[in-house]
Design an enzyme around this catalytic site. Structure first.
Site, mmCIF file in Angstrom:
data_model
loop_
_atom_site.group_PDB
_atom_site.id
_atom_site.type_symbol
_atom_site.label_atom_id
_atom_site.label_comp_id
_atom_site.label_asym_id
_atom_site.label_seq_id
_atom_site.Cartn_x
_atom_site.Cartn_y
_atom_site.Cartn_z
ATOM 1 N N ASP A 193 -4.294 1.868 -6.227
ATOM 2 C CA ASP A 193 -4.659 0.548 -5.599
ATOM 3 C C ASP A 193 -3.763 -0.398 -6.625
ATOM 4 O OD1 ASP A 193 -6.305 -0.845 -3.254
ATOM 5 O OD2 ASP A 193 -6.518 -2.284 -5.076
ATOM 6 N N TYR A 332 -4.499 -11.222 -5.584
ATOM 7 C CA TYR A 332 -3.955 -11.037 -4.370
ATOM 8 C C TYR A 332 -2.909 -12.462 -4.217
ATOM 9 C CZ TYR A 332 -6.233 -7.103 -2.648
ATOM 10 O OH TYR A 332 -6.968 -5.869 -2.499
ATOM 11 N N HIS A 384 -9.298 6.583 -0.594
ATOM 12 C CA HIS A 384 -8.938 5.338 -1.194
ATOM 13 C C HIS A 384 -9.571 5.502 -2.731
ATOM 14 C CE1 HIS A 384 -6.945 1.375 -2.202
ATOM 15 N NE2 HIS A 384 -8.033 1.066 -2.428
#
Length: 406
Positions: A193, A332, A384
């Protein structure tokens, strides 16, 4: 203001470059307030469909809230953390929290392991034993690691940046400085990630001592594939089976799974509700990717999976107590890197493909993205949160990747 807020406000402007011991204990009042807020949740009406097309289902969140309010024990988390060597050091004006566990095997290979969102350093705690004490887990002493597990800035117990610019490139620079301060002149790095984004940038910076990386969420999507996905075109006709599966997974994610990322990349400060409602925060974190959500839903329905109800709520509670919903979302906003595009990493690289990841990278794409690919393997289970869900498999993959670099 929480204890973590006070600590961050007090230290992020400091000039102390030393390494200080760290411990944490939440106030009883904070935990009482958390349970009160969970019990006082104002619930929406039930979704009008019998699937997840409208988002996180009401019955999942009801079950999560009941367990959180009545059974989850944050003090048990604190007790486990108290047994781990934790530290803080200030780098570039921001406190960086990290776990540092040295193996009893002195010739162990140092490794820095980086989490992502909505994870935390708690993700990696299940691999501490297998990697630092391999002989107790069926592996050889020659496979031992010294582990450094930091919390990303704005996440967990790390400080919250008060200025802009903390993107994966800057974080990677901080990680190189952290390893230098710890005295490691030869080491490897691992991430998934955002942890992959940081690890790849670290590899591109080629700091002295970094000899290789491993990723469980590689950035391998070829430019032509990405362009076709962005244009909502049909898949190229010449894709093999692995490539077509990756295309289908990516197309689904772009069509149904990007809502959270778009909001955090565009307007992270708007997410006030996540700082005010623990159930709102939990629902936002659960809606990261479809297969992780499905796993979590099965867990709260009584199923036995790689994660437990406590695993999930340990992580959400960490975000709540540290008030890092918005500060973590800013990563982000900060990052301008194309997330899945190859970055030109030439250091020796290992890639482990877990089938329930956002997309399962094909060998062909990985070989093109990492010209110095020293390990590639497709696993039969895991998703994930690979280190968290499948710590033994994950540990085996890391050992296999770096065996040739010792």
């Amino acid at each position: 203001m929480t204890i973590a807020d006070k600590r961050a406000d007090a230290t992020t402007s400091g000039d102390d470059t030393g390494i200080r011991p760290f411990s944490y204990r939440a106030d009883d009042e904070e935990l009482d307030d958390l349970r009160r807020r969970v019990r006082a949740t104002r619930w929406p009406d039930r979704e009008t469909v019998d699937d997840t097309s409208q988002g996180v289902r009401l019955d999942v969140m009801r079950a999560l809230a009941d367990y959180w309010a009545d059974e989850h024990d944050w003090r048990a988390v604190e007790a486990r953390l108290a047994d781990l060597p934790q530290f803080v050091t200030t780098i570039d004006g921001v406190d960086i929290h990290f776990v540092h566990v040295r193996s009893k095997h002195e010739d162990a290979l140092p490794m820095i392991v980086t989490h992502g969102w909505p994870g935390s350093f708690l993700e990696q705690l299940k691999i501490v034993g297998p990697l630092t004490d391999p002989t107790a887990h069926g592996a050889d002493a020659s496979d031992a690691f010294h582990l450094v597990i930091p919390s990303l800035p704005g996440h967990g117990f790390s400080g919250k940046p008060r200025t802009t610019g903390w993107d994966p490139i800057r974080i990677a620079t901080a990680w190189a400085e952290l390893m230098r301060r710890l005295g490691y002149d030869r080491y490897v790095a691992q991430g998934g990630d955002w942890g992959n984004a940081v690890t790849e940038q670290l590899a591109l910076q080629t700091p002295p001592g970094l000899v290789g990386i491993h990723t469980n969420m590689p950035a391998t999507v070829p430019p032509a594939i990405q362009s076709a996905l962005d244009a909502h075109q049909d898949p190229p006709a010449d894709l093999d089976e692995e490539e077509r599966n990756a295309w289908d997974q990516l197309a689904y994610f772009y069509a149904h799974g990007l809502g959270y990322a778009q909001e955090m990349a565009g307007r992270p400060q708007t997410l006030y509700g996540l700082a005010d409602s623990p159930v709102g925060l939990a629902a936002w974190m659960l809606d990261h990717d479809a297969r992780s959500y499905d796993l979590i839903a099965r867990v709260f329905a009584g199923g036995s999976e790689g994660l437990t109800r406590d695993d999930i709520l340990d992580n959400v509670t960490l975000y709540w107590l540290t008030n890092t919903a918005v500060s973590s979302a800013r990563l982000y906003w900060e990052s301008k890197l194309p997330f899945f595009a190859p970055k030109g990493v030439t250091l020796p690289t290992g890639v482990s493909v877990f089938p329930d990841e956002i997309y399962a990278a094909p060998r062909s794409w990985a070989t093109e993205a990492y010209p110095n690919l020293i390990h590639f393997n497709r696993l039969d289970r895991g998703g994930h949160f690979a280190a968290w869900e499948q710590p033994e498999l994950f540990s085996q993959e890391v050992r296999a990747t770096f065996r040739s670099l010792r």
